[in-house]
Motif scaffolding. Structure first.
Motif, PDB file in Angstrom:
ATOM      1  N   UNK A 139      35.796  54.179  42.740  1.00 25.52           N
ATOM      2  CA  UNK A 139      35.531  53.332  41.580  1.00 25.52           C
ATOM      3  C   UNK A 139      35.851  54.155  40.335  1.00 25.52           C
ATOM      4  N   UNK A 140      36.698  53.591  39.475  1.00 24.51           N
ATOM      5  CA  UNK A 140      37.187  54.334  38.312  1.00 24.51           C
ATOM      6  C   UNK A 140      37.029  53.510  37.045  1.00 24.51           C
ATOM      7  N   UNK A 141      37.224  54.160  35.911  1.00 26.80           N
ATOM      8  CA  UNK A 141      37.242  53.498  34.605  1.00 26.80           C
ATOM      9  C   UNK A 141      38.576  53.780  33.942  1.00 26.80           C
ATOM     10  N   UNK A 142      39.148  52.758  33.290  1.00 29.16           N
ATOM     11  CA  UNK A 142      40.406  52.937  32.577  1.00 29.16           C
ATOM     12  C   UNK A 142      40.455  51.955  31.422  1.00 29.16           C
ATOM     13  N   UNK A 143      41.294  52.247  30.442  1.00 36.81           N
ATOM     14  CA  UNK A 143      41.390  51.396  29.242  1.00 36.81           C
ATOM     15  C   UNK A 143      42.797  50.842  29.137  1.00 36.81           C
ATOM     16  N   UNK A 144      42.925  49.510  29.280  1.00 35.73           N
ATOM     17  CA  UNK A 144      44.202  48.812  29.129  1.00 35.73           C
ATOM     18  C   UNK A 144      43.988  47.613  28.225  1.00 35.73           C
ATOM     19  N   UNK A 145      45.034  47.254  27.501  1.00 34.59           N
ATOM     20  CA  UNK A 145      45.069  46.008  26.745  1.00 34.59           C
ATOM     21  C   UNK A 145      43.831  45.833  25.858  1.00 34.59           C
ATOM     22  N   UNK A 146      43.445  46.889  25.176  1.00 33.88           N
ATOM     23  CA  UNK A 146      42.382  46.784  24.194  1.00 33.88           C
ATOM     24  C   UNK A 146      40.981  46.706  24.744  1.00 33.88           C
ATOM     25  N   UNK A 147      40.757  47.116  25.991  1.00 36.13           N
ATOM     26  CA  UNK A 147      39.400  47.104  26.537  1.00 36.13           C
ATOM     27  C   UNK A 147      39.294  48.101  27.679  1.00 36.13           C
ATOM     28  N   UNK A 148      38.087  48.608  27.865  1.00 33.49           N
ATOM     29  CA  UNK A 148      37.837  49.504  28.989  1.00 33.49           C
ATOM     30  C   UNK A 148      37.426  48.672  30.196  1.00 33.49           C
ATOM     31  N   UNK A 149      37.941  49.051  31.350  1.00 27.44           N
ATOM     32  CA  UNK A 149      37.708  48.244  32.540  1.00 27.44           C
ATOM     33  C   UNK A 149      37.288  49.135  33.699  1.00 27.44           C
ATOM     34  N   UNK A 150      36.676  48.503  34.697  1.00 27.13           N
ATOM     35  CA  UNK A 150      36.408  49.171  35.971  1.00 27.13           C
ATOM     36  C   UNK A 150      37.606  48.966  36.888  1.00 27.13           C
ATOM     37  N   UNK A 151      37.828  49.937  37.773  1.00 22.08           N
ATOM     38  CA  UNK A 151      38.934  49.814  38.714  1.00 22.08           C
ATOM     39  C   UNK A 151      38.522  50.258  40.102  1.00 22.08           C
TER      40      UNK A 151
END
Length: 329
Positions: A139-151
């Protein structure tokens, strides 16, 4: 392989793996444009500036946040890429968990993570092999398209796949959709389980997993291109019209599932134990009575056989006598 849509690194502990992100799926749907049906002129959406009252080219368009009607703050793409977050340029792994602990409703679009260069090859292979042997997902965190998301990072064949995930507060509560308390018998549940067994597949391949909608749509387009009438929809099969109870519907469904898999058209009969009013299984007949019944049936069968044999012998003798008599002139 399609082009990379994002580049950065996977980060877990002190290990950094440079990667490129590549879409893992394709959309084969038939796409339509909008047309003015009177003259088949193309209908387009044009972007106009409300102040200058003119069409604006894409290079002059950017993002903005409206604080109030009179105040808008412009936010550049470069500023979004340089956000003061560790996840702005990295997919930061925060935990490893069993795959079954992730609710599928939280899992979204998938992307392949491709090792970027020879330096990334060894740590990439190391992470893939470690995930595989540990039977875990990351489980990771990343920031795409103007928001931080879980992955969610998992292994697929020789690649690591990243799935976008929803945050817990983005999942709506399903409690209000519950139908309430429903009474089901053990026999109904057992028959439903049997239907599940009959419909279980090892893989998602075969004619049942083909996009027939796109095929039919392509046939309609081809027919109209050649000036023919579109193919007509097949008539639905006429049903019996009878209202089936749940158990009968389950049993007929099992028979259909069995026939569709080439296991014979006859349905498999499941004898359910008779139950008393108290819900207990009825006792079987005593062994002595069953044995007596079997003996009586055997004696009756023997008598019938002897009678049949005597009758056949008498008919055979009569036939011989008749054959020996001289014919009259």
């Amino acid at each position: 392989m399609p082009r990379s849509i994002w580049s950065g690194a996977i980060s877990f502990g002190l290990v950094t793996i440079p990667i490129n992100v590549v879409p893992a799926t394709e959309d084969h749907s038939v796409r339509f444009h909008q047309y003015h049906l009177r003259d088949m002129g193309r209908v387009r959406v044009r972007k106009y500036c409300e102040i200058e009252d003119r069409e604006v080219p894409q290079e002059e368009i950017g993002k903005g946040y409206e604080i109030s009607r009179d105040q808008v703050v412009a936010v550049l793409d470069e500023e979004l890429r340089e956000l003061p977050l560790p996840t702005a340029r990295a997919i930061e792994i925060v935990a490893f968990v069993p795959a079954e602990s992730i609710d599928p409703i939280r899992v979204g679009e998938g992307y392949y993570l491709q090792a970027s260069g020879t330096v990334a090859a060894k740590p990439y292979a190391l992470l893939r092999k470690a995930l595989e042997r540990a039977s875990r997902v990351a489980v990771a965190k990343f920031a795409w398209h103007g928001r931080e998301r879980l992955g969610l990072l998992r292994v697929r064949e020789e690649a690591i796949v990243l799935h976008a995930m929803r945050w817990p507060d983005e999942i709506r509560d399903a409690g209000a959709l519950s139908p309430g308390e429903v009474r089901l018998s053990d026999d109904e549940i057992a028959e439903a389980e049997h239907l599940i067994e009959r419909m279980t597949r090892e893989g998602l391949e075969g004619p049942d997993f083909v996009d027939h909608y796109t095929e039919a749509l392509e046939q309609v387009i081809e027919a109209k291109r050649e000036g023919h009438a579109p193919p007509e929809a097949p008539e639905p099969e006429a049903g019996a019209g009878a209202v089936l109870d749940l158990m009968t519907a389950l049993r007929e469904s099992v028979a259909q599932a069995k026939a569709s898999r080439g296991e014979g058209a006859e349905a498999e009969v499941h004898e359910l134990p008779a139950k008393t009013a108290a819900g207990k299984t009825a006792k079987k007949a005593p062994a002595g009575k069953a044995a007596a019944g079997k003996t009586t049936a055997g004696k009756t069968a023997k008598k019938a056989t002897k009678k049949t044999t005597k009758k056949a012998a008498a008919e055979k003798t009569a036939a011989k006598k008749t054959a020996r008599r001289p014919r009259s002139a």
